[in-house]
Scaffold this motif. Sequence first.
Motif, PDB file in Angstrom:
ATOM      1  N   UNK A 131      -6.623   6.257  -2.370  1.00 50.89           N
ATOM      2  CA  UNK A 131      -5.539   7.226  -2.158  1.00 50.89           C
ATOM      3  C   UNK A 131      -4.301   6.566  -1.557  1.00 50.89           C
ATOM      4  N   UNK A 132      -4.518   5.722  -0.561  1.00 50.31           N
ATOM      5  CA  UNK A 132      -3.377   5.063   0.066  1.00 50.31           C
ATOM      6  C   UNK A 132      -2.708   4.072  -0.882  1.00 50.31           C
ATOM      7  N   UNK A 133      -3.499   3.373  -1.677  1.00 51.71           N
ATOM      8  CA  UNK A 133      -2.924   2.446  -2.657  1.00 51.71           C
ATOM      9  C   UNK A 133      -2.105   3.216  -3.697  1.00 51.71           C
ATOM     10  N   UNK A 134      -2.587   4.388  -4.087  1.00 51.41           N
ATOM     11  CA  UNK A 134      -1.838   5.215  -5.040  1.00 51.41           C
ATOM     12  C   UNK A 134      -0.512   5.690  -4.445  1.00 51.41           C
ATOM     13  N   UNK A 135      -0.562   6.099  -3.186  1.00 53.12           N
ATOM     14  CA  UNK A 135       0.676   6.510  -2.519  1.00 53.12           C
ATOM     15  C   UNK A 135       1.652   5.336  -2.421  1.00 53.12           C
ATOM     16  N   UNK A 136       1.116   4.143  -2.182  1.00 59.22           N
ATOM     17  CA  UNK A 136       1.969   2.949  -2.104  1.00 59.22           C
ATOM     18  C   UNK A 136       2.662   2.698  -3.442  1.00 59.22           C
ATOM     19  N   UNK A 137       1.925   2.899  -4.526  1.00 59.52           N
ATOM     20  CA  UNK A 137       2.515   2.723  -5.859  1.00 59.52           C
ATOM     21  C   UNK A 137       3.644   3.728  -6.067  1.00 59.52           C
ATOM     22  N   UNK A 138       3.431   4.954  -5.645  1.00 55.79           N
ATOM     23  CA  UNK A 138       4.484   5.970  -5.772  1.00 55.79           C
ATOM     24  C   UNK A 138       5.726   5.593  -4.961  1.00 55.79           C
ATOM     25  N   UNK A 186      11.754   2.996   1.478  1.00 57.62           N
ATOM     26  CA  UNK A 186      10.635   3.229   0.557  1.00 57.62           C
ATOM     27  C   UNK A 186       9.731   1.995   0.483  1.00 57.62           C
ATOM     28  N   UNK A 187      10.331   0.817   0.487  1.00 58.13           N
ATOM     29  CA  UNK A 187       9.523  -0.409   0.453  1.00 58.13           C
ATOM     30  C   UNK A 187       8.732  -0.594   1.753  1.00 58.13           C
ATOM     31  N   UNK A 188       9.345  -0.242   2.877  1.00 64.71           N
ATOM     32  CA  UNK A 188       8.645  -0.336   4.166  1.00 64.71           C
ATOM     33  C   UNK A 188       7.457   0.630   4.196  1.00 64.71           C
ATOM     34  N   UNK A 189       7.665   1.823   3.682  1.00 62.82           N
ATOM     35  CA  UNK A 189       6.567   2.801   3.613  1.00 62.82           C
ATOM     36  C   UNK A 189       5.465   2.295   2.695  1.00 62.82           C
ATOM     37  N   UNK A 190       5.846   1.688   1.572  1.00 61.71           N
ATOM     38  CA  UNK A 190       4.866   1.088   0.649  1.00 61.71           C
ATOM     39  C   UNK A 190       4.028   0.043   1.382  1.00 61.71           C
ATOM     40  N   UNK A 191       4.689  -0.828   2.133  1.00 56.53           N
ATOM     41  CA  UNK A 191       3.972  -1.884   2.853  1.00 56.53           C
ATOM     42  C   UNK A 191       3.015  -1.298   3.887  1.00 56.53           C
ATOM     43  N   UNK A 192       3.455  -0.247   4.572  1.00 54.75           N
ATOM     44  CA  UNK A 192       2.614   0.424   5.575  1.00 54.75           C
ATOM     45  C   UNK A 192       1.375   1.031   4.906  1.00 54.75           C
ATOM     46  N   UNK A 193       1.573   1.678   3.774  1.00 58.09           N
ATOM     47  CA  UNK A 193       0.456   2.295   3.050  1.00 58.09           C
ATOM     48  C   UNK A 193      -0.513   1.242   2.512  1.00 58.09           C
ATOM     49  N   UNK A 194       0.010   0.138   2.013  1.00 51.61           N
ATOM     50  CA  UNK A 194      -0.862  -0.930   1.514  1.00 51.61           C
ATOM     51  C   UNK A 194      -1.689  -1.540   2.645  1.00 51.61           C
ATOM     52  N   UNK A 195      -1.087  -1.693   3.811  1.00 47.82           N
ATOM     53  CA  UNK A 195      -1.826  -2.229   4.956  1.00 47.82           C
ATOM     54  C   UNK A 195      -2.960  -1.278   5.352  1.00 47.82           C
ATOM     55  N   UNK A 196      -2.674   0.004   5.377  1.00 51.45           N
ATOM     56  CA  UNK A 196      -3.710   0.990   5.705  1.00 51.45           C
ATOM     57  C   UNK A 196      -4.798   1.007   4.639  1.00 51.45           C
ATOM     58  N   UNK A 197      -4.415   0.847   3.385  1.00 46.71           N
ATOM     59  CA  UNK A 197      -5.386   0.794   2.295  1.00 46.71           C
ATOM     60  C   UNK A 197      -6.319  -0.404   2.458  1.00 46.71           C
TER      61      UNK A 197
END
Length: 188
Positions: free
Chosen positions: A57-64, A121-132
Amino acid sequence: MTHDPALEAHEHAEHAEEAAHEKDPFISRVSITIAILAVLAATVGSLETVEASGAINLASEAVLNQDKATDVWGEYQADSLKRHLYGIAADGGGPKAAQYQSTAKEQSAKQAELRKKAQEDEAERDKLLAASRVHERHHHWLTAAATLLEIGIALCTVAIVTRRRTFWLSSVGLGVLGVAIGGAAYLL
């Protein structure tokens, strides 16, 4: 065929109950061990599923979020081209030179806002990928733990068939190790 840890735990508990009716104290202990290991395996298997879902789920959100950033960077590039065109037009002089210069400045201001949004948006992506990645790491540890618990259950079955204490003690050891690794999933 799907892997249902809860159903497997129930089936192992039934087999353990059947074996316990033999009135052999060793068989009773091994049967209780099977039941305990089955419940632990089902619990760890459920946690494993939760962690895998969290990672996905977090990886999918990161892609978005990356898609959003890509869209904003595309708009940024388009505005950059417009700014350059208006700048060239302004440099050419003529009656609308001041208007073109003003529009070029507006494009520059808009680009600053777009850059900020894309970087957010890129910072949020990085945060989500780290959590994933954290969820994925938990998942891997829990997979190992569940595997050890299931091997422990299998060794208990061998202990019942062969009536050898070594297999039973090995299964208990694997169960303890499986629980330790399952706990380590959240501590490391």
